[in-house]
Write a protein that holds these residues in place. Structure first.
Motif, PDB file in Angstrom:
ATOM      1  N   ALA A   4      53.236  32.064  36.924  1.00 31.59           N
ATOM      2  CA  ALA A   4      53.002  32.760  35.680  1.00 31.59           C
ATOM      3  C   ALA A   4      51.767  32.326  35.386  1.00 31.59           C
ATOM      4  CB  ALA A   4      53.857  32.372  34.643  1.00 31.59           C
ATOM      5  N   ASP A   5      51.295  30.984  35.295  1.00 35.91           N
ATOM      6  CA  ASP A   5      49.839  30.668  34.871  1.00 35.91           C
ATOM      7  C   ASP A   5      49.002  31.330  36.008  1.00 35.91           C
ATOM      8  OD1 ASP A   5      50.850  29.081  32.943  1.00 35.91           O
ATOM      9  OD2 ASP A   5      50.800  27.488  34.041  1.00 35.91           O
ATOM     10  N   GLU A   6      49.109  31.301  37.258  1.00 40.04           N
ATOM     11  CA  GLU A   6      48.119  31.929  38.372  1.00 40.04           C
ATOM     12  C   GLU A   6      48.195  33.463  37.945  1.00 40.04           C
ATOM     13  OE1 GLU A   6      49.152  31.015  42.301  1.00 40.04           O
ATOM     14  OE2 GLU A   6      49.521  28.728  41.697  1.00 40.04           O
ATOM     15  N   VAL A   7      49.250  34.023  37.595  1.00 34.61           N
ATOM     16  CA  VAL A   7      49.106  35.510  37.273  1.00 34.61           C
ATOM     17  C   VAL A   7      48.123  35.675  36.047  1.00 34.61           C
ATOM     18  CG1 VAL A   7      50.318  37.548  36.350  1.00 34.61           C
ATOM     19  CG2 VAL A   7      51.238  36.060  38.299  1.00 34.61           C
ATOM     20  N   GLU A   8      48.531  34.881  35.081  1.00 32.89           N
ATOM     21  CA  GLU A   8      47.494  35.045  33.888  1.00 32.89           C
ATOM     22  C   GLU A   8      46.189  34.786  34.121  1.00 32.89           C
ATOM     23  OE1 GLU A   8      47.337  33.300  29.228  1.00 32.89           O
ATOM     24  OE2 GLU A   8      48.363  31.952  30.942  1.00 32.89           O
ATOM     25  N   LYS A  10      44.604  35.213  36.869  1.00 34.77           N
ATOM     26  CA  LYS A  10      43.950  36.183  37.938  1.00 34.77           C
ATOM     27  C   LYS A  10      43.825  37.322  36.677  1.00 34.77           C
ATOM     28  CE  LYS A  10      45.918  35.412  42.178  1.00 34.77           C
ATOM     29  NZ  LYS A  10      47.095  35.829  43.238  1.00 34.77           N
ATOM     30  N   ARG A  11      44.651  37.454  35.843  1.00 37.45           N
ATOM     31  CA  ARG A  11      44.570  38.875  34.669  1.00 37.45           C
ATOM     32  C   ARG A  11      43.363  38.379  33.819  1.00 37.45           C
ATOM     33  NH1 ARG A  11      45.468  39.109  29.552  1.00 37.45           N
ATOM     34  NH2 ARG A  11      46.716  37.349  29.619  1.00 37.45           N
ATOM     35  N   LEU A  12      43.029  37.289  33.641  1.00 42.68           N
ATOM     36  CA  LEU A  12      41.862  36.759  32.731  1.00 42.68           C
ATOM     37  C   LEU A  12      40.502  37.161  33.500  1.00 42.68           C
ATOM     38  CD1 LEU A  12      42.904  33.791  30.967  1.00 42.68           C
ATOM     39  CD2 LEU A  12      42.275  36.023  29.983  1.00 42.68           C
ATOM     40  N   ARG A  13      40.548  36.834  34.903  1.00 47.45           N
ATOM     41  CA  ARG A  13      39.411  36.880  35.701  1.00 47.45           C
ATOM     42  C   ARG A  13      39.012  38.227  35.671  1.00 47.45           C
ATOM     43  NH1 ARG A  13      37.603  32.509  37.656  1.00 47.45           N
ATOM     44  NH2 ARG A  13      39.122  30.737  38.270  1.00 47.45           N
ATOM     45  N   TRP A  14      40.027  38.965  35.814  1.00 47.14           N
ATOM     46  CA  TRP A  14      39.582  40.664  35.738  1.00 47.14           C
ATOM     47  C   TRP A  14      38.942  41.090  34.450  1.00 47.14           C
ATOM     48  CZ3 TRP A  14      38.759  44.071  39.245  1.00 47.14           C
ATOM     49  CH2 TRP A  14      38.723  45.506  38.955  1.00 47.14           C
ATOM     50  N   ARG A  15      39.517  40.479  33.281  1.00 47.40           N
ATOM     51  CA  ARG A  15      39.052  40.753  32.046  1.00 47.40           C
ATOM     52  C   ARG A  15      37.800  40.308  31.823  1.00 47.40           C
ATOM     53  NH1 ARG A  15      42.340  39.688  26.701  1.00 47.40           N
ATOM     54  NH2 ARG A  15      40.439  40.759  25.897  1.00 47.40           N
ATOM     55  N   CYS A  16      37.393  39.190  32.668  1.00 44.83           N
ATOM     56  CA  CYS A  16      36.011  38.488  32.437  1.00 44.83           C
ATOM     57  C   CYS A  16      34.745  39.300  33.218  1.00 44.83           C
ATOM     58  CB  CYS A  16      35.983  37.164  32.927  1.00 44.83           C
ATOM     59  SG  CYS A  16      36.896  35.991  31.955  1.00 44.83           S
ATOM     60  N   ARG A  17      35.138  40.305  33.979  1.00 43.82           N
ATOM     61  CA  ARG A  17      34.208  40.856  34.839  1.00 43.82           C
ATOM     62  C   ARG A  17      33.540  42.043  33.887  1.00 43.82           C
ATOM     63  NH1 ARG A  17      35.900  42.374  40.567  1.00 43.82           N
ATOM     64  NH2 ARG A  17      34.123  43.814  40.327  1.00 43.82           N
ATOM     65  N   LEU A  26      29.114  32.901  33.107  1.00 40.15           N
ATOM     66  CA  LEU A  26      29.790  32.139  32.259  1.00 40.15           C
ATOM     67  C   LEU A  26      30.827  32.029  31.846  1.00 40.15           C
ATOM     68  CD1 LEU A  26      26.726  33.247  29.626  1.00 40.15           C
ATOM     69  CD2 LEU A  26      26.947  30.728  30.640  1.00 40.15           C
ATOM     70  N   PHE A  27      31.546  33.389  31.974  1.00 39.27           N
ATOM     71  CA  PHE A  27      33.220  33.224  31.660  1.00 39.27           C
ATOM     72  C   PHE A  27      33.723  32.851  32.656  1.00 39.27           C
ATOM     73  CE2 PHE A  27      32.328  37.106  28.942  1.00 39.27           C
ATOM     74  CZ  PHE A  27      32.458  36.453  27.681  1.00 39.27           C
ATOM     75  N   GLY A  28      33.326  32.843  34.002  1.00 37.45           N
ATOM     76  CA  GLY A  28      34.156  32.185  35.148  1.00 37.45           C
ATOM     77  C   GLY A  28      33.830  30.708  35.076  1.00 37.45           C
ATOM     78  N   ARG A  29      32.790  30.431  34.715  1.00 35.93           N
ATOM     79  CA  ARG A  29      32.583  28.744  34.569  1.00 35.93           C
ATOM     80  C   ARG A  29      33.762  28.274  33.576  1.00 35.93           C
ATOM     81  NH1 ARG A  29      26.548  28.837  33.628  1.00 35.93           N
ATOM     82  NH2 ARG A  29      26.061  29.446  35.671  1.00 35.93           N
ATOM     83  N   TYR A  30      33.793  28.918  32.405  1.00 36.28           N
ATOM     84  CA  TYR A  30      34.700  28.488  31.347  1.00 36.28           C
ATOM     85  C   TYR A  30      36.358  28.647  31.943  1.00 36.28           C
ATOM     86  CZ  TYR A  30      37.660  28.101  27.242  1.00 36.28           C
ATOM     87  OH  TYR A  30      38.695  27.954  26.336  1.00 36.28           O
ATOM     88  N   LEU A  31      36.844  29.692  32.610  1.00 33.93           N
ATOM     89  CA  LEU A  31      37.902  29.612  33.367  1.00 33.93           C
ATOM     90  C   LEU A  31      37.942  28.503  34.386  1.00 33.93           C
ATOM     91  CD1 LEU A  31      38.543  33.527  33.778  1.00 33.93           C
ATOM     92  CD2 LEU A  31      39.571  32.035  32.016  1.00 33.93           C
ATOM     93  N   ASP A  32      37.279  28.284  34.906  1.00 36.31           N
ATOM     94  CA  ASP A  32      37.348  27.076  36.230  1.00 36.31           C
ATOM     95  C   ASP A  32      37.348  25.894  35.493  1.00 36.31           C
ATOM     96  OD1 ASP A  32      37.312  29.325  37.899  1.00 36.31           O
ATOM     97  OD2 ASP A  32      35.279  28.923  38.680  1.00 36.31           O
TER      98      ASP A  32
END
Length: 84
Positions: A4-8, A10-17, A26-32
């Motif tokens: 479930a965390d992995e799915v979330e 992935k969804r967030l990575r899409w929203r960060c584009r 910048l958003f990718g760094r925060y997520l990572d």
């Protein structure tokens, strides 16, 4: 990390584009680097940040304007300070 965390994430990575490489990075760094250990409150602020318009985000992150929402401004500053 649970499925479930992995799915979330992935969804967030899409929203960060955002269509702007600088914002994407910048958003990718925060997520990572920060998302996994962020509090629920901070995650909520990040989600609010993702709801903002790209032109505003650009001006805030580049320092051309100051965000008047203290929680957003604080998170923007933290994200800007993450090493590349």
């Amino acid at each position: 990390m649970s499925e479930a965390d992995e799915v979330e994430l992935k969804r967030l990575r899409w929203r960060c584009r955002r269509g702007m490489r600088e914002l994407d990075q910048l958003f990718g760094r925060y997520l990572d680097r920060e998302w996994a250990r962020a509090s629920d409150a901070e995650r909520g602020v990040f989600l609010r940040l993702l709801d903002c318009e790209d032109d505003k985000l650009w001006r805030w992150f580049m320092g051309y304007e100051q965000c008047h929402d203290d929680a957003l401004a604080s998170l923007i500053q933290r994200i800007r300070q993450l090493p590349p």
